[in-house]
Design an enzyme around this catalytic site. Structure first.
Site, mmCIF file in Angstrom:
data_model
loop_
_atom_site.group_PDB
_atom_site.id
_atom_site.type_symbol
_atom_site.label_atom_id
_atom_site.label_comp_id
_atom_site.label_asym_id
_atom_site.label_seq_id
_atom_site.Cartn_x
_atom_site.Cartn_y
_atom_site.Cartn_z
ATOM 1 N N HIS A 152 0.843 -1.205 0.000
ATOM 2 C CA HIS A 152 0.000 0.000 0.000
ATOM 3 C C HIS A 152 0.873 1.249 0.000
ATOM 4 C CE1 HIS A 152 0.675 -0.972 4.319
ATOM 5 N NE2 HIS A 152 0.804 0.336 4.430
ATOM 6 N N THR A 197 12.493 1.077 -2.751
ATOM 7 C CA THR A 197 11.391 2.026 -2.890
ATOM 8 C C THR A 197 10.340 1.533 -3.886
ATOM 9 O OG1 THR A 197 12.694 3.246 -4.526
ATOM 10 C CG2 THR A 197 12.800 4.003 -2.242
ATOM 11 N N LYS A 198 9.169 2.126 -3.808
ATOM 12 C CA LYS A 198 8.014 1.653 -4.572
ATOM 13 C C LYS A 198 8.307 1.612 -6.077
ATOM 14 C CE LYS A 198 5.726 6.154 -5.123
ATOM 15 N NZ LYS A 198 4.501 6.935 -4.922
ATOM 16 N N ARG A 214 19.977 0.349 -4.224
ATOM 17 C CA ARG A 214 20.469 0.472 -5.596
ATOM 18 C C ARG A 214 21.197 -0.817 -5.954
ATOM 19 N NH1 ARG A 214 25.935 1.584 -5.422
ATOM 20 N NH2 ARG A 214 26.728 2.152 -3.369
ATOM 21 N N LYS A 217 25.408 -5.284 -7.600
ATOM 22 C CA LYS A 217 26.065 -6.298 -8.434
ATOM 23 C C LYS A 217 25.098 -6.757 -9.514
ATOM 24 C CE LYS A 217 28.487 -10.750 -8.049
ATOM 25 N NZ LYS A 217 28.873 -11.842 -7.116
#
Length: 226
Positions: A152, A197-198, A214, A217
């Site tokens: 959500h 993150t979404k 992020r 590899k």
């Protein structure tokens, strides 16, 4: 965050009271059995267990009749009613079970399946799946201790639901956070403490970490045939 309308609360309370009434009636029937000196303790424990079992059943029946779907949740819509009743079940009943660490991990798999999560074989979560009906995880995947996965998005008064899809043989490290709309490919790894993150897309075999997460590899190169 929007205020939950009173009639949505009433719908939830009706389902909760029905679960409680069924649990009390069943526990009262058990009390008639010859349970020995520990009758009171056994009846109370059975009553709590039955309350959750009946709540699971009525919750799933509610979502079968009125499915929880992805997308923006418009104020005043039926979709909002469904989302709010789902949220109330978690805030007032299921969250304490998911967050308590009392239930062993293998049994929590059964709990999440009962709540509508799609989990492949040999997949277990030592973390919290906050939106099981919108959580889809493949086989041989492990969710680390205190990791959180939710489907959500709450931004001010905006509410949106987006499924989280995780592939096969994925490792989610302890305390990682996987937000709504994330897709993770097979054999990927999300390191401990990462915040994905979404709407992030993690390709098969990649390793991600950090806040925000992020790529650390790339996926291993496919072997070259001679």
């Amino acid at each position: 965050m929007r205020a939950i309308p009173s009639h949505h609360v009433v719908v939830f309370l009706c389902l909760l009271c029905a679960s409680l009434a069924l649990a009390v009636a069943s526990a009262a029937a058990l009390a008639l059995l010859p349970l020995g000196d520990f009758r009171g303790v056994l009846v109370v424990l059975a009553g709590v267990l039955l309350l959750y079992l009946y709540a699971f059943a009525l919750y799933r029946l509610f979502l079968r009749l009125l499915p929880l779907r992805e997308g923006d949740v418009a104020p005043g819509s039926q979709h909002e009613l469904i989302a709010n009743v789902n949220m109330l079940f978690y805030l007032l009943l299921f969250n304490s079970l998911v967050r308590s660490h009392v239930v062993p991990v293998p049994l929590m798999r059964l709990v999440y399946l009962a709540l509508g999560a799609r989990l492949g074989t040999n997949t277990y979560s030592a973390g919290a799946l906050l939106d099981p009906p919108l959580t889809r995880i493949g086989s041989n995947t492990i969710i680390g201790h205190d990791a959180v996965i939710f489907a959500h998005v709450i931004e001010g008064e905006r509410l949106e639901l987006k499924a989280v899809v995780i592939g096969n043989t994925v490792t989610i490290g302890a305390t990682a956070v996987i937000m709504a709309g994330v897709h993770i490919g097979d054999h990927a790894i999300v390191s401990a403490g990462a915040v994905v993150t979404k709407d992030t897309r993690i390709a098969a075999g990649e390793v991600w970490g950090g806040i925000p997460a992020r790529r650390l590899k790339a996926a291993p190169a496919a072997p070259v045939e001679a």
